[in-house]
Design a protein around this motif. Structure first.
Motif, PDB file in Angstrom:
ATOM      1  N   LEU A  20      -6.614  -4.769  -6.419  1.00 42.84           N
ATOM      2  CA  LEU A  20      -5.736  -4.904  -5.831  1.00 42.84           C
ATOM      3  C   LEU A  20      -4.243  -3.476  -5.845  1.00 42.84           C
ATOM      4  N   LYS A  21      -4.601  -2.521  -4.859  1.00 43.22           N
ATOM      5  CA  LYS A  21      -3.404  -0.803  -4.651  1.00 43.22           C
ATOM      6  C   LYS A  21      -2.945  -0.947  -4.077  1.00 43.22           C
ATOM      7  N   ASP A  22      -1.644  -0.789  -4.155  1.00 41.07           N
ATOM      8  CA  ASP A  22      -0.525  -0.907  -3.190  1.00 41.07           C
ATOM      9  C   ASP A  22       0.604  -0.675  -3.620  1.00 41.07           C
ATOM     10  N   ALA A  23       1.068   0.930  -2.973  1.00 37.15           N
ATOM     11  CA  ALA A  23       2.110   1.484  -3.550  1.00 37.15           C
ATOM     12  C   ALA A  23       3.668   1.188  -2.973  1.00 37.15           C
ATOM     13  N   ALA A  24       3.921  -0.047  -1.987  1.00 36.12           N
ATOM     14  CA  ALA A  24       4.479  -0.596  -1.806  1.00 36.12           C
ATOM     15  C   ALA A  24       4.274  -2.201  -1.717  1.00 36.12           C
ATOM     16  N   LEU A  25       3.963  -2.782  -2.692  1.00 37.05           N
ATOM     17  CA  LEU A  25       3.729  -4.323  -2.441  1.00 37.05           C
ATOM     18  C   LEU A  25       4.754  -4.859  -2.882  1.00 37.05           C
ATOM     19  N   GLN A  26       5.083  -5.871  -1.456  1.00 34.68           N
ATOM     20  CA  GLN A  26       6.735  -6.792  -1.093  1.00 34.68           C
ATOM     21  C   GLN A  26       6.753  -7.700  -2.020  1.00 34.68           C
TER      22      GLN A  26
END
Length: 69
Positions: free
Chosen positions: A19-25
């Protein structure tokens, strides 16, 4: 029914994914019926297991047992 949702499913003996997410909530509290191993590669995050917060540093490894919130 408990107050936490069951998330995910596992049909094989194990599963690997990235998983790669710069804006992970923020993710609501939940549990899985399988064990999880998490390798944190980088960035800024914290992980809460059973009410205890773990600030993560690059290359940290988390072991989460089945059923833990």
């Amino acid at each position: 029914m408990n107050e936490y949702d069951k998330k995910g499913y596992l049909l094989q003996g194990f599963r690997v994914f990235r998983l790669k997410d710069a804006a992970l909530q923020e993710i609501p509290f939940h549990y899985h019926d399988f064990h999880k191993i998490i390798l944190f590669l980088g960035g800024e995050a914290s992980y809460i297991i059973e009410g205890r917060t773990y600030p993560l540093k690059p290359r940290d490894i988390l072991f989460v047992s089945a059923g833990e919130i």
